[in-house]
Motif scaffolding. Structure first.
Motif, PDB file in Angstrom:
ATOM      1  N   LEU A   1       0.704  -1.226  -0.073  1.00  0.00           N
ATOM      2  CA  LEU A   1      -0.036  -0.211  -0.600  1.00  0.00           C
ATOM      3  C   LEU A   1       0.785   1.173  -0.206  1.00  0.00           C
ATOM      4  O   LEU A   1       1.076   1.735  -0.800  1.00  0.00           O
ATOM      5  N   ASP A   2       1.789   1.289   0.801  1.00  0.00           N
ATOM      6  CA  ASP A   2       3.220   2.645   1.179  1.00  0.00           C
ATOM      7  C   ASP A   2       3.498   2.789  -0.739  1.00  0.00           C
ATOM      8  O   ASP A   2       3.458   3.917  -0.825  1.00  0.00           O
ATOM      9  N   ARG A   3       3.501   1.556  -1.204  1.00  0.00           N
ATOM     10  CA  ARG A   3       4.327   2.147  -2.506  1.00  0.00           C
ATOM     11  C   ARG A   3       3.662   2.593  -3.515  1.00  0.00           C
ATOM     12  O   ARG A   3       3.366   3.497  -4.406  1.00  0.00           O
ATOM     13  N   LEU A   4       2.381   1.807  -3.378  1.00  0.00           N
ATOM     14  CA  LEU A   4       1.121   2.704  -3.805  1.00  0.00           C
ATOM     15  C   LEU A   4       0.717   4.243  -3.808  1.00  0.00           C
ATOM     16  O   LEU A   4       0.462   5.313  -4.630  1.00  0.00           O
ATOM     17  N   LEU A   5       0.908   4.698  -2.890  1.00  0.00           N
ATOM     18  CA  LEU A   5       0.755   5.437  -2.083  1.00  0.00           C
ATOM     19  C   LEU A   5       1.830   6.731  -2.138  1.00  0.00           C
ATOM     20  O   LEU A   5       1.645   7.872  -1.401  1.00  0.00           O
ATOM     21  N   ASP A   6       2.888   6.540  -2.825  1.00  0.00           N
ATOM     22  CA  ASP A   6       3.855   7.040  -2.143  1.00  0.00           C
ATOM     23  C   ASP A   6       4.166   7.750  -3.952  1.00  0.00           C
ATOM     24  O   ASP A   6       4.439   6.962  -5.086  1.00  0.00           O
ATOM     25  N   THR A   7       3.451   9.133  -4.812  1.00  0.00           N
ATOM     26  CA  THR A   7       3.535   9.834  -5.406  1.00  0.00           C
ATOM     27  C   THR A   7       4.471   9.856  -6.303  1.00  0.00           C
ATOM     28  O   THR A   7       4.115  10.400  -7.400  1.00  0.00           O
ATOM     29  N   GLY A   8       5.518  10.374  -5.610  1.00  0.00           N
ATOM     30  CA  GLY A   8       6.929  10.047  -6.150  1.00  0.00           C
ATOM     31  C   GLY A   8       7.311   8.505  -6.558  1.00  0.00           C
ATOM     32  O   GLY A   8       8.461   8.795  -7.494  1.00  0.00           O
TER      33      GLY A   8
ATOM     34  N   ASP B   1       7.381   5.158  -8.652  1.00  0.00           N
ATOM     35  CA  ASP B   1       7.574   4.481 -10.105  1.00  0.00           C
ATOM     36  C   ASP B   1       6.453   4.024  -9.370  1.00  0.00           C
ATOM     37  O   ASP B   1       5.924   3.604 -10.801  1.00  0.00           O
ATOM     38  N   GLN B   2       5.903   3.365  -8.878  1.00  0.00           N
ATOM     39  CA  GLN B   2       4.207   2.294  -8.201  1.00  0.00           C
ATOM     40  C   GLN B   2       2.935   3.506  -8.239  1.00  0.00           C
ATOM     41  O   GLN B   2       2.017   3.013  -7.453  1.00  0.00           O
ATOM     42  N   SER B   3       3.376   4.016  -8.701  1.00  0.00           N
ATOM     43  CA  SER B   3       2.598   5.592  -7.290  1.00  0.00           C
ATOM     44  C   SER B   3       0.858   4.935  -7.801  1.00  0.00           C
ATOM     45  O   SER B   3       0.416   4.978  -8.971  1.00  0.00           O
ATOM     46  N   ILE B   4      -0.454   4.972  -7.473  1.00  0.00           N
ATOM     47  CA  ILE B   4      -1.610   5.078  -7.813  1.00  0.00           C
ATOM     48  C   ILE B   4      -1.645   5.417  -9.435  1.00  0.00           C
ATOM     49  O   ILE B   4      -2.680   5.506  -9.892  1.00  0.00           O
ATOM     50  N   LEU B   5      -1.268   7.029  -8.952  1.00  0.00           N
ATOM     51  CA  LEU B   5      -1.393   7.854  -9.899  1.00  0.00           C
ATOM     52  C   LEU B   5      -0.515   7.672 -11.156  1.00  0.00           C
ATOM     53  O   LEU B   5      -0.793   8.618 -12.220  1.00  0.00           O
ATOM     54  N   ARG B   6       0.282   6.715 -11.429  1.00  0.00           N
ATOM     55  CA  ARG B   6       0.749   6.237 -12.234  1.00  0.00           C
ATOM     56  C   ARG B   6       0.466   4.992 -13.599  1.00  0.00           C
ATOM     57  O   ARG B   6       0.383   4.984 -14.312  1.00  0.00           O
ATOM     58  N   ARG B   7      -0.557   4.430 -12.797  1.00  0.00           N
ATOM     59  CA  ARG B   7      -1.510   3.606 -13.305  1.00  0.00           C
ATOM     60  C   ARG B   7      -2.519   4.128 -14.200  1.00  0.00           C
ATOM     61  O   ARG B   7      -3.259   4.399 -14.314  1.00  0.00           O
ATOM     62  N   GLY B   8      -2.289   3.331 -15.615  1.00  0.00           N
ATOM     63  CA  GLY B   8      -3.925   3.607 -16.009  1.00  0.00           C
ATOM     64  C   GLY B   8      -4.977   2.808 -17.023  1.00  0.00           C
ATOM     65  O   GLY B   8      -5.471   2.485 -17.073  1.00  0.00           O
ATOM     66  N   ASP B   9      -4.846   1.784 -14.925  1.00  0.00           N
ATOM     67  CA  ASP B   9      -6.042   0.419 -15.420  1.00  0.00           C
ATOM     68  C   ASP B   9      -6.620   0.828 -14.225  1.00  0.00           C
ATOM     69  O   ASP B   9      -7.721  -0.211 -13.984  1.00  0.00           O
ATOM     70  N   LEU B  10      -7.255   1.695 -13.294  1.00  0.00           N
ATOM     71  CA  LEU B  10      -7.576   2.330 -12.706  1.00  0.00           C
ATOM     72  C   LEU B  10      -9.199   2.448 -12.749  1.00  0.00           C
ATOM     73  O   LEU B  10      -9.281   3.026 -13.615  1.00  0.00           O
ATOM     74  N   GLN B  11      -9.910   1.482 -11.600  1.00  0.00           N
ATOM     75  CA  GLN B  11     -11.243   1.863 -11.936  1.00  0.00           C
ATOM     76  C   GLN B  11     -12.117   2.291 -10.777  1.00  0.00           C
ATOM     77  O   GLN B  11     -11.296   1.662  -9.760  1.00  0.00           O
TER      78      GLN B  11
END
Length: 290
Positions: free
Chosen positions: A257-264, A266-276
């Motif tokens: 979760l921390d990796r997804l929430l790290d907006t800076g 590479d694995q940031s949730i904001l970088r994903r193109g597959d969100l729904q």
């Protein structure tokens, strides 16, 4: 506030008295209104009005998602917006002023678990979205709404099937099934706190003297590719989940979760193109006998 309302945005979300808590929640309630606006409008169009209601009470109004959707659909209506959070009501009235609709809205801070309810007039429609299950005695609230409504008036109860999911089922690749485990942990946490979360409100409404005229479940599936609001919604929601479940998740899930929430990162949730945004909404439309 004292309504003990709020939308289930994360495990541990409760009445919302602190200013920091309210500030965080205001953001996600505003995002919820944007991301799910189309579905909310569809639900309101479906409601079985005998005539367009002019006097509306929005119980547990939050920052006004339902209030403004109703005002848009019903141009002759006025809404009394009820919530336990001063911050929510201030935000709602600020939005009403921005829209030039402050003359159509009155806010009331109220504790619906208190011994008496404030004077809310004689509405034609009472709207309760994701708020009743937070009350200590929802059956008492249903009876109170029955006394409040005008004869023949409509009571609309709207519930979400838990907080939305955002990631594909097999993601993230380093911790597949992460959201499923988060939701399972949240369900365990909520089970001891809100006995009516996920309830079938049909029998409860009937027992309170209403005639249930319709029940509808809508599958919500909003594609998030390139949608800033969906990305912000996912980031805010997963952040709240991370904080609410810090003691209930495996350390490896917390790290994921921390990796997804790290907006800076590479694995940031904001970088994903597959969100729904995936969830379900169920609406019960109940009539007070005339």
């Amino acid at each position: 506030m004292p309504l003990n309302h709020s939308h289930d945005t994360h495990p541990g979300h409760g009445p919302g008295h602190g200013s920091g808590h309210d500030g965080d929640l205001i953001e996600i309630l505003d995002l919820d209104a944007v991301v799910l606006a189309e579905h909310l409008a569809d639900i309101i169009r479906w409601l079985p009005f005998d005539a367009p209601p002019r006097r509306i009470v929005d119980l547990g109004c939050g920052t006004g998602a339902g209030t403004f959707a109703l005002l848009e659909r019903l141009p002759d209506a006025h809404v009394i917006a009820v919530d336990s959070s001063v911050a929510h009501l201030q935000r709602l009235m600020s939005k009403a002023c921005e829209r030039g609709e402050e003359h159509r809205v009155r806010t009331v801070q109220a504790d619906l678990d208190g011994p008496t309810w404030p004077d809310l007039g004689r509405p034609d429609l009472v709207w309760a979205s994701a708020s009743l299950h937070h009350l200590a005695d929802p059956e008492r609230a249903l009876r109170a709404v029955g006394s409040l409504l005008a004869p023949g008036g409509l009571f609309a109860v709207l519930e979400l099937a838990g907080f939305p999911r955002f990631l594909p089922e097999n993601m993230p690749t380093d911790r597949p099934g992460l959201e499923d485990r988060c939701h399972a942990a949240a369900d365990r946490l909520h089970a001891g706190r809100m006995s009516h979360r996920g309830a079938d409100w049909g029998p409860l409404l009937t027992a309170a003297g209403f005639t249930v005229e319709g029940i509808r479940t809508i599958a919500v599936n909003v594609e998030g590719a390139g949608d800033h609001a969906v990305g912000a919604y996912a980031l805010n929601g997963l952040t709240r989940i991370r904080h609410g479940l810090a003691d209930a998740l495996d350390p490896e899930d917390l790290a994921a979760l921390d990796r997804l929430l790290d907006t800076g990162g590479d694995q940031s949730i904001l970088r994903r193109g597959d969100l729904q945004v995936r969830t379900e909404r169920t609406i019960w439309a109940a009539r007070r006998p005339g």
